[in-house]
Write an enzyme that holds these catalytic residues in place. Structure first.
Site, short mmCIF file in Angstrom:
data_model
loop_
_atom_site.label_atom_id
_atom_site.label_comp_id
_atom_site.label_asym_id
_atom_site.label_seq_id
_atom_site.Cartn_x
_atom_site.Cartn_y
_atom_site.Cartn_z
N HIS A 1 1.11 -1.61 -0.12
CA HIS A 1 0.12 -0.24 0.25
C HIS A 1 0.98 1.39 -0.35
O HIS A 1 0.46 3.00 -0.63
CB HIS A 1 -0.60 -0.01 1.13
CG HIS A 1 -1.82 -0.96 1.31
ND1 HIS A 1 -1.86 -1.86 2.24
CD2 HIS A 1 -3.17 -1.27 0.45
CE1 HIS A 1 -2.66 -3.04 2.11
NE2 HIS A 1 -3.74 -2.45 0.95
N GLU B 1 -0.93 -3.80 -9.26
CA GLU B 1 -1.06 -5.17 -9.73
C GLU B 1 -1.23 -5.98 -9.31
O GLU B 1 -2.07 -7.71 -9.90
CB GLU B 1 0.14 -5.00 -10.89
CG GLU B 1 0.37 -3.51 -12.00
CD GLU B 1 1.41 -4.18 -12.61
OE1 GLU B 1 2.40 -4.88 -12.40
OE2 GLU B 1 1.35 -3.36 -13.81
N SER C 1 -2.48 -8.64 2.51
CA SER C 1 -3.20 -7.80 4.05
C SER C 1 -3.72 -8.86 4.58
O SER C 1 -3.61 -9.75 5.82
CB SER C 1 -4.36 -6.84 3.94
OG SER C 1 -3.78 -5.63 3.61
#
Ligand code: PAF
Length: 281
Positions: free
Chosen positions: A39, A151, A189
């Site tokens: 992120h 991506e 995550s």
């Protein structure tokens, strides 16, 4: 000035209007929180393309099936805000579910093309309608000049690019490369769900894609290279949902190298955790 947190669309729009009046170029990084280095690389990409960076943190219920992990999805809001601020972010948009989906909400984006490629859509039938609807809403609410997506979720990126084009959404959609652990595992995550043994096996997913790419580049027929990757993963204990060679933009099947830019995509479960990955050929 410190980082701003907007909990509703009106507050978000007030800040965006102020930045616009200052002539700023604005980037949006949509996320569901539980931030990792992947992120933060999107934030870095945003910083290279805009003067102001908004991150949305919203665990979007409509993209989870009832059997999926909406309630258990990792949430770490305070840590996320601190990481975003340290990465140079300006505003976190973190609405409640009722702000995004008020009572009476019935509208959904209807999709075709890359959203019906027979990859994630085959295993998560309502997922992309949920993703596309929230992303369209975020792009309308924040009205950024540019929006950055990883991506890592390659089909999602293709769906969003197509939708933005089809709906004349103004934001430029930018895809940023997958960030990997040193052993090749794509950061996600959901990697926190992996047990010790599963974490040990998980990099095989990327290794299988790399071997598949090398085989295709050596001239092995695409279908055989894909079959070998699927077999190797099955032998290593993965329950494979798909390994596929697809046109990098449309996600249509490709039979031979040279027909089009190829993207190799995989989804497989190890234990109870489902992992996805992809690479270009
Ligand atoms: O990739 C994600 O984190 C989500 O699917 C997105 C794009 C933020 C939409 O909820």
């Amino acid at each position: 000035m410190g980082i701003e947190i907007a909990r509703d669309v009106a507050a978000l729009r007030r800040t965006v209007a102020r930045w616009r009046a200052e002539g700023a170029r604005i980037a949006l990084v949509p996320t569901m929180g539980a931030l990792h280095e992947g992120h933060l690389s999107l934030v870095q990409e945003a910083g290279a393309r805009a003067d102001r960076i908004i991150m949305s943190i919203f665990v979007n219920p409509t993209q989870f099936a009832p059997t999926e992990d909406f309630a258990a999805y990792p949430r770490s809001f305070d840590k996320d805000v601190a990481a975003f601020a340290a990465a140079g972010g300006d505003l976190v948009f973190a609405p409640e579910v009722a702000e995004v989906y008020p009572p009476g909400f019935v509208t959904k984006v209807s999709l075709g093309g890359p959203a019906t490629a027979g990859l994630e859509d085959k295993f998560r039938p309502d997922h992309f309608a949920g993703v596309a609807t929230i992303v369209a809403k975020l792009l309308i609410m924040a009205a950024p000049d540019v929006a950055i997506f990883g991506e890592k979720d390659y089909q999602q990126l293709a769906v969003i690019r197509r939708m933005a084009r089809d709906l004349n959404l103004e934001a430029e959609i930018v895809g940023a490369p997958t960030i990997r652990a040193a052993d090749g595992l794509a950061l996600s995550s959901r990697n926190v769900y992996l047990g010790l043994n599963e974490r040990g096996a998980a990099p095989l997913l990327h290794a299988a894609l790399e071997r598949c790419r090398a085989a295709i580049l050596r001239g092995v027929p695409v279908a055989s290279a894909v079959d070998s990757a699927r077999d190797a993963l099955t032998e290593a204990g993965f329950a494979v949902d798909y390994v596929a060679a697809r046109h990098a933009e449309t996600l249509a099947p490709v039979a031979a190298r040279g027909e089009s830019p190829i993207r190799l995509l995989v989804a497989a479960r190890i234990g109870t955790t489902r992992l996805i990955d992809n690479i270009g050929v």
